[in-house]
Design a protein around this motif. Sequence first.
Motif, PDB file in Angstrom:
ATOM      1  N   TRP A 146     -65.788   1.365  35.070  1.00 15.03           N
ATOM      2  CA  TRP A 146     -64.527   0.980  34.446  1.00 15.03           C
ATOM      3  C   TRP A 146     -63.344   1.348  35.320  1.00 15.03           C
ATOM      4  O   TRP A 146     -63.406   2.321  36.083  1.00 15.03           O
ATOM      5  CB  TRP A 146     -64.335   1.738  33.134  1.00 15.03           C
ATOM      6  N   ILE A 150     -63.614  -3.922  33.336  1.00 14.84           N
ATOM      7  CA  ILE A 150     -65.017  -3.552  33.487  1.00 14.84           C
ATOM      8  C   ILE A 150     -65.544  -4.259  34.719  1.00 14.84           C
ATOM      9  O   ILE A 150     -65.627  -5.474  34.778  1.00 14.84           O
ATOM     10  CB  ILE A 150     -65.832  -3.916  32.234  1.00 14.84           C
ATOM     11  N   LYS A 179     -60.138   2.405  33.779  1.00 11.55           N
ATOM     12  CA  LYS A 179     -59.408   2.603  32.528  1.00 11.55           C
ATOM     13  C   LYS A 179     -57.925   2.341  32.794  1.00 11.55           C
ATOM     14  O   LYS A 179     -57.409   2.688  33.859  1.00 11.55           O
ATOM     15  CB  LYS A 179     -59.616   4.024  32.024  1.00 11.55           C
ATOM     16  N   PRO A 204     -59.994  -1.498  29.211  1.00  9.75           N
ATOM     17  CA  PRO A 204     -60.279  -1.230  30.617  1.00  9.75           C
ATOM     18  C   PRO A 204     -60.699  -2.498  31.344  1.00  9.75           C
ATOM     19  O   PRO A 204     -61.118  -3.468  30.733  1.00  9.75           O
ATOM     20  CB  PRO A 204     -61.463  -0.253  30.542  1.00  9.75           C
TER      21      PRO A 204
END
Lengths: 476, 357
Positions: free
Chosen positions: A444, A462, A446, A460
């Motif tokens: 991720w 991904i 974030k 997030p």
Amino acid sequence: MVSNWSMLRLAIPLLTLFLAALPLGAQDALDAWTRLESDAGFAGAERQKVGERNGGVLRIEAGKLLRLHKKEVNELGCTHAPGTGELLALAADPFGLTFVASSLGLFVTSPESAVIDRLRLRDGALSAAPNSLGFDGKRRLWLASAEQFGVLEPSHFYGRVIEVPAAGPYRLLEVGQTRVVLQCGSETWAYSPDQARAPSLDRVLRRAAALMPGELLEITYGDSLQLSPEGSAAGGAVLRYALDGGHNWNLWKDVGAGIEPGEHTLALVAMDRDLNLSAPFELRLRVLYPFYYRSWFVFGLAGLLALLVFGCFSVRGKAAARKAADPSLASMPRALLSSALLLVIALQVLAGAIPHGRGWPFIGYSMYTQSSDVGHISHNGAIMGFGKRGSPIPIPLGTMGMAADNRWQILHPIMAGGQAPREAMRRYNQKNPNWEQVVRVQVWAKRTLIQANGPIDLAPLILSDWRASEALEPGR
Amino acid sequence: MRASRDLIDALRGPTGSAWDRFWYGDAPLLRLAIFRIIVLCMALYALEFHSMSLFQGDAQSALVSRRYVPIYLLEVLQIGPLSPAAAHWVYYALWCSISLAILGVCTRLTCALSALGMLLWVGMGYSYGQPHHEYGMLAFALMALPMGPVGARLSLDAWFKRRRGQGGAGPDAALAMLPLRFVQVSIVIGYFSAGSSKLRYGGLDWMNGYTLQAFMHEFDAALTEQVSSSLNLVRLMSVGVIAIQCGCFLAVLWRPLRWFFVPAIIAVHIGSQYTMDTGSFMGLWMMMACFVDLERVPAFLARRLGPGPLALRMMWAVLCTAVTLWVFSMYVHKGPDVVPYLLGLALLGGYSARRWR
């Protein structure tokens, strides 16, 4: 009188010439589209309700986006100042995000976020707000607006607009594993991606000479690469590059001037209209220091300066010794020491003014210097594991037991797949046998939005998804 | 003693030039010796900290992609990466030289060897990732030690000299100030460049509070959420960071300000550890010991732990114990466990020997 045979003998070459004159892309485009008899049986790709990874449900109701989770219903907020606009459709990302089509653009959310966030799309993506959307079996996000039809890469948000053989307005009717059905005005067409031959990066020229894969290029810092890559792909090749194994395929431009001195790798790919990438064409780069950083210049200049400074201190020391009648003030070791001190201090001051990490220990102490304001989004790379129940399990990077100086040294191999994600899961599970075991791992980035009334977590990015049951295969 | 005074006082001295009075003053030898031990203990910490990196080298691993990109110093000297086997040998050699330097055996020589060895060790560790600020100051401190009479106290060299009847040096000596002053100036240049570059590149907006919030949210530290949620607190911290970094040169000019700047700089680093997961930066802030009259610390503590109101004595005892344990725990977290225990034993032994002599 012209016989039938004569006409045929004339027609065949003419037909051949006509077909040969057709651009390859157009031929490919025709192959990918099939006109359907009717739009009956297609419910439309404007889903109003989707499930989330943690068991929650998102639904559009009365112009609002609501989340039902553990018997609680909450309305999601919006970070976009003008609001969400008219919410039109939802699409559940196989990696766990939810994308939202609205009259004001494309938004995203996830179970970790209480808001939807408007995405800033990159090169090639649809320019207008989508009215319908959906994911196919390869995790590509297909979008339609009234004027355009296209596809989006859902981790990095670049895309392609695809030529449609019929006029709009367009609306997605169905996004299947291998087929996309599009309403084009009064007609219905099915688009089958991946029908054309795979994209290829055919050659890379440098000053009209073709380069070989793996070839070493030498440039001096600040010079351009002078590369002309050429590729072929369905819909026309879009060229992209990545430097030093980075995960982000950027739109190609000559990046030579921005590359730091040292050894690097440059990977080039061609991308087709379905976002398929060709095998990378890799080059090795050696960026040389400009002359004023080369060892002969640096040592030469340092030596001259040292002599000059030493000379000054010697003369000064002798004058002071005569004046104070104290011979110790004229000592050569003291002059040497003073010269060394002055030069080292001067270098530290120079490093402070023009810092560069590679100059360690004369590193300068400039870091975290850029200012931010409301609206800034901070990114934080992390490994997120998931147990069988689907709950997220943060995996500390230190769990890996490997020396790593920055997090991307660990994150990149996991993103690339193969042994790394399996090993990451194995190590975490071995270290924590009494906790929920990880069976899926994602990388991720974030995101946190800085707002006037406090920072807020966004969905997030991904970047990869791997499942234990699929061994070396991606979780797609 | 000239060097014990602050800079302004020293510059007003009657003999020699300002340059000579600034750098070549005398200083308590005991202070220099204690500083030597602190710096070398931090060298052991740095040795351990980078050991995993050098032992693994750029060996291909499924989990980590590492490339050897030499720092400029290693590149111009054309020093390539150490093999893991060679790294082990260098590791043991450095343990020996640093330990001998701590014990004070051929002190200046072993200090010089340790300085060169650690330059190579840390530089190579940084070449596998990216250079950081933590051990730059340690490198300068190690290089400065051999410039002064670092073995004149708390060393086997001094003990052997006294046994041979060659007599010890007085409490102060010429050039004893040089290593301490050099580290002070290096620290001040470092922090001033840190603070001024924030203003130079970020402008006054750097202190708007949002900047520090944005940086904090790039990490998952223990107090990131709690601290970053209060804009006023973060604004105050931003202003504090700039003021402390840009103003720390005042600690060289006027001694009383060290009572503020030394704990303030340590607080900045501890704060960044708990809000930005930067690591303790212990290798950096322990060098602040160069601003402390280390030889006076035992007497300072004795006055506060000895006679006086019980409550006050208890408070000082708790404070000293807490700080000691905190530094101890931070050291053993990434450094060699054995060192704090050995130092503790040596302190007890030295105290006992003096008490029962």
